[in-house]
Enzyme design. Structure first.
Site, PDB file in Angstrom:
ATOM      1  N   ILE A 166       3.843  -1.421   0.709  1.00 55.48           N
ATOM      2  CA  ILE A 166       3.996  -0.404  -0.372  1.00 55.48           C
ATOM      3  C   ILE A 166       3.203  -0.813  -1.450  1.00 55.48           C
ATOM      4  O   ILE A 166       2.868  -2.017  -2.036  1.00 55.48           O
ATOM      5  CB  ILE A 166       5.606  -0.214  -0.700  1.00 55.48           C
ATOM      6  N   GLU A 287       6.781  -0.092 -14.380  1.00 50.05           N
ATOM      7  CA  GLU A 287       6.978  -1.271 -13.230  1.00 50.05           C
ATOM      8  C   GLU A 287       8.353  -1.952 -13.342  1.00 50.05           C
ATOM      9  O   GLU A 287       9.167  -1.864 -14.371  1.00 50.05           O
ATOM     10  CB  GLU A 287       5.751  -2.199 -13.544  1.00 50.05           C
TER      11      GLU A 287
END
Length: 489
Positions: A166, A287
């Site tokens: 990913i 994030e």
């Protein structure tokens, strides 16, 4: 119970579990609003408060995307992940550990793949990624629409070995994506670097909306899954049958046959992209540590050649700092730590939890059992083993077997009653850690020599072996409360 093989069978399972899946037909804007709604519903993790753990959610009316549906939060609950993988929440790490050691490699299907029911080629006059892929932004500051759960699949130019990973993918134009490779951290980044050395394009597929076992298995890292290990084989082991792949239509690569969407393309050598070139916000996206990362000027570029999808496809997305990231990054790390310590000192490490507070990467709790006097000190050896293998770990808490490592209140109880700061803190300064931790920077402390270097710390909250009798917890009668209160569990 139905067998989970793809995203749709996963959703069917959740529909039969009260409180695990909800839908809305109210129109939502994919630009920040969709994630803003889910923040309150069930994002959890390190997302700005208020947030909580809650059900997965499907948005059936997405502004600008007629007939599109967007799913968010599928894996944003350890209980939900366990149900989708057919185990108990506390056994997830051990299940994945066994799966890595018993891989079932993917196979090429001989059937017409579901992911190619509808085909859009980049040569079509009306081809436009912005319209074809309902990719949201997490915040108003994002560089652009992000594909956060794209299973990137590519093969090494020299060996032909394939892998799934990913990566951060941002739509940059009607047929271009930027992809961010963390230096030295992922196999596909190494494949792209080698292809660039050979002045070759790297064919790549991006499968979106797949079996959750693939999403979890794809997040293993070296040394557990070294270069040459196809992490789709972990998903195969979890399901007891091989993941089916199909040949892409426009590039020489394979994709996940039952994915909701597949983006086909090529990573272009010697081209770097400014991630926020369209928005100029200076930011990329939120994030896992809970901060919005800076936009990179070193993203690679994927030239998209086609988008294929199932009929009435379901776009799957996640919020960067949510509990979903904790599940995908943390559970494979738990499995890797458990396996490494178990091989070094069998029977002593009872379980591992990579907690939400660390985003699944920065922090681990080790539940350790000392059975004989010579086990004293081995708990710290176990922590050192974990640090040596997983550079992104920053803090490790060690607790005894009577402490629930998955309950941070219990862990802090152990810290408050079984820990003394002058003897039970072990620091290891000057070690490479994770660049997304903003405190890992010389501006934060003069002891840090370079960005991404940290002081790793062990918090030994275990009782010295010779004093275990002094630290027995209050003992309660073990009864089944359902005799008095039905459906209490």
């Amino acid at each position: 119970m139905n067998k989970v093989r793809d995203l749709r069978s996963a959703l069917e399972l959740l529909e039969n579990m009260p409180g695990q899946l909800i839908e809305t037909d109210v129109e939502v804007d994919p630009m920040a609003e969709l994630s803003g709604v889910y923040r309150h519903v069930g994002a959890g993790g390190t997302v700005q408060r208020p947030t909580k753990e809650g059900p997965a959610m499907i948005f059936n009316n997405v502004k600008g995307h007629k007939d599109a549906r967007v799913l968010i939060g599928l894996l944003a609950s350890r209980k939900r992940v366990a149900a989708l993988l057919g185990t108990e929440p506390e056994d997830l790490g051990k299940l994945l550990y066994r799966s890595v050691d018993n891989p079932i490699p993917p196979v090429l299907t001989d059937k017409t793949p579901l992911c190619q029911e509808v085909v859009h080629r980049a040569t079509d006059e009306d081809f436009d990624l912005y319209k074809l892929v309902p990719a949201p932004t997490n915040t108003p500051d994002d560089a652009g629409p992000y594909i956060t759960l794209g299973m990137c699949y590519a093969s090494h130019p020299d060996t032909g070995c394939s892998d799934v990973t990913i990566h951060r993918l941002c739509i940059q134009s009607k047929d271009e994506l930027s992809i961010f490779f963390t230096p030295g951290a992922r196999h596909i980044g190494a494949m792209a670097e080698r292809a660039e050395q050979l002045c070759q394009k790297l064919p790549i597929s991006i499968s979106i909306g797949v079996d959750p076992a693939i999403e979890i298995g794809s997040c293993f890292e070296p040394p557990t899954t070294p270069m040459g290990y196809d992490e789709l084989a972990v998903a195969g082991a979890l399901r007891g049958e091989a993941v089916e792949l199909c040949n892409c239509l426009t590039v020489n690569e394979k994709a996940i046959a039952n994915a909701e969407y597949v983006i086909e393309g090529e990573v272009i050598p010697n081209v770097r992209v400014q991630e926020d070139q369209n928005s100029n916000t200076g930011y990329a996206m939120p994030e896992f540590p809970g901060y919005t990362g800076p936009a990179s000027d070193q993203c690679w570029m994927i030239k998209v050649t086609a988008v294929t999808h199932r009929k009435n496809p379901i776009m799957q997305t996640c919020i960067g700092p949510s509990e979903e990231h904790v599940s995908m990054a943390g559970i494979p790390t738990e499995a890797s730590i458990y396996g490494m310590v178990e091989k070094a000192m069998p029977g002593r490490l009872q379980n591992v939890y990579c907690s939400s507070a660390g985003g699944g990467k920065y922090m681990a709790v080790l539940q350790f059992k000392k059975s004989v006097a010579s086990d004293e000190g081995r708990q710290r050896q176990a922590a050192l083993l974990a640090f040596s293998a997983f550079s992104e770990l920053k803090n490790i808490f060690i607790v005894d077997e009577d402490v629930d490592c998955f309950d941070m209140n219990d862990v802090l109880w152990a810290m408050n009653t079984r820990f003394q700061g002058d003897v039970d803190v072990i620091t290891i300064p000057g070690v490479r850690c994770h660049p997304l931790d903003p405190s890992n920077d010389p501006s934060f402390s003069p002891s840090i020599r370079d960005h991404g270097i940290a002081c790793k710390t062990i918090f030994d909250c275990t009782v010295p072996f010779e004093q275990k009798e002094r630290f027995k917890r209050a003992r309660f009668m073990d009864v089944d409360p359902e005799h008095w209160l039905k459906d209490i569990k």
